[in-house]
Motif scaffolding. Sequence first.
Motif, short mmCIF file in Angstrom:
data_model
loop_
_atom_site.label_atom_id
_atom_site.label_comp_id
_atom_site.label_asym_id
_atom_site.label_seq_id
_atom_site.Cartn_x
_atom_site.Cartn_y
_atom_site.Cartn_z
N LYS A 148 0.90 -1.18 0.00
CA LYS A 148 0.00 0.00 0.00
C LYS A 148 0.93 1.21 0.00
O LYS A 148 1.64 1.43 0.98
N GLY A 185 -2.92 12.97 2.02
CA GLY A 185 -2.93 14.07 1.05
C GLY A 185 -4.28 14.70 0.85
O GLY A 185 -4.41 15.73 0.20
N GLU A 187 -6.27 15.96 3.21
CA GLU A 187 -6.32 17.11 4.13
C GLU A 187 -7.77 17.59 4.28
O GLU A 187 -8.59 16.88 4.79
O1 V47 Z 1 -1.67 13.54 4.38
C1 V47 Z 1 0.75 15.51 8.33
C2 V47 Z 1 -1.19 13.91 7.89
C3 V47 Z 1 -1.04 12.26 6.34
C4 V47 Z 1 0.26 16.11 10.37
O2 V47 Z 1 -4.25 4.95 4.40
C5 V47 Z 1 -0.66 15.15 9.95
O3 V47 Z 1 -4.04 3.46 5.96
C6 V47 Z 1 -1.73 15.28 11.96
O4 V47 Z 1 -2.24 9.42 5.16
N1 V47 Z 1 -0.90 16.24 12.42
C7 V47 Z 1 -0.21 11.06 5.91
N2 V47 Z 1 -1.66 14.73 10.74
C8 V47 Z 1 -0.55 9.80 6.73
C9 V47 Z 1 -1.69 9.03 6.13
C10 V47 Z 1 -2.14 7.75 6.72
C11 V47 Z 1 -1.92 7.46 8.06
C12 V47 Z 1 -2.37 6.24 8.55
C13 V47 Z 1 -3.01 5.32 7.75
C14 V47 Z 1 -3.21 5.62 6.41
C15 V47 Z 1 -3.86 4.63 5.52
C16 V47 Z 1 -2.80 6.85 5.89
O5 V47 Z 1 -0.60 12.66 7.62
C17 V47 Z 1 -0.93 13.53 5.55
C18 V47 Z 1 -1.53 14.53 6.54
O6 V47 Z 1 -2.91 14.55 6.45
N3 V47 Z 1 -0.34 14.81 8.69
N4 V47 Z 1 1.13 16.31 9.35
C19 V47 Z 1 0.12 16.68 11.66
N5 V47 Z 1 0.92 17.62 12.11
#
Ligand code: V47
Length: 370
Positions: A148, A185, A187
């Motif tokens: 993934k 991504g 957001e």
């Molecule tokens: O797009 C970045 C977020 C995302 C911060 O699909 C933050 O299973 C909180 O997408 N505070 C990436 N969030 C991580 C992600 C993810 C995580 C877990 C599981 C899955 C999945 C996907 O992290 C970014 C953004 O939205 N992010 N900085 C922050 N300060």
Amino acid sequence: MLINEILFSAQLTNEQKLIVTKIINSERLNTAEGTELFNFDLGVLGIIASHVNLKKNESKVYFNKNFHIEPTNICIYNCKFCSYHRRIGEDGSWEYPLDEILKKVESYKNSDVTEVHIVGGVHPSRDLNYYGLMLSKIKEILPHIHIKAFTAVELDYMIKKAGLTLEEGLIKLKNYGLGSIPGGGAEIFDPEIRKKVCHEKSSSEQWLMIHETAHKTGLQSNATMLYGHLENYRHRIEHLNKLRELQDKTNGFNTFIPLKYKKENNSLSYLGEVNTYEDLKNYAVSRIYLDNFNHIKAYWPMLGKDITQIALSFGVDDIDGTIDDSTKIYSMAGAKDTRPSMNTNEITQLIKTSGKIPVERDTLYNIIQK
Ligand code: V47
Ligand code: SF4
């Protein structure tokens, strides 16, 4: 006592009673009704979200066995909420060479992990061929692993850089071994708020188009929403509404993961963080509003183990994985646990003590039979 008797004995306005009736009758809520959910008493929201979840997932709570790779935190963008990105050569930057990444993959050769989750910054010179080679080498080492990988923002950049159409790029990556796409991504889709928090990167329309194209080429994906920064409740419901519309069209999303904004070491720190009450409300509203999503995931390294367990009573039915050497996105933004990991025993105990049934799944929610 029946659910509707419990709910109607609660203090609800007439408008709220109409909304509850629609939910009990499995009727879809509109955006105004969805926004009104945020004004409900939290306990009532928990009962309704649990009712909706129970109909979809019974008492099952899913988890998987996975590990993370973050090839680089070098990123051409500068999202205001991000504590993680660095420029080339900057203090705290990393870009692991391919052989180091593959050594880590090798270390899982005799384990029973089913998924590797790969995300990172948008590196200016790493392109689709580089990532394609990485995918195919990982598959050579672990032929059965599900990869993934890459947020829509990373995909947008690498596919454009290769001069391919979205469809061509996604098919190429799929042939290299890409199994599905994570939810990052997204957001917040509202254009005004997005302009304020991440104006440079792929737009909401591009994010949605990448996921739609992926679904059409047979790649399933996840969806996220970053909440608790500049957005209001209406922006959140409009975000969920766009996801619900796309899911109606393609049915390609596996799960929805709300991501709480964490405040350390980024440009929005002055905003602080929303509290647990807001987190639980957000999980419950997401569960109720996204009637065509089967799963709502609490990403426990972000939330912490205690609140994750409580979230299981607010519509959550998935708590992600036994994340080894987890994503640094949250530890660098202030998550308490800097090396979060739970073994299978800890995960199943956490689920069982909430009165639920732990179920190991693969990335696509097939149950792993033991
Ligand atoms: O797009 C970045 C977020 C995302 C911060 O699909 C933050 O299973 C909180 O997408 N505070 C990436 N969030 C991580 C992600 C993810 C995580 C877990 C599981 C899955 C999945 C996907 O992290 C970014 C953004 O939205 N992010 N900085 C922050 N300060
Ligand atoms: Fe780059 Fe992702 Fe951080 Fe934005 S959130 S700056 S795209 S690493």
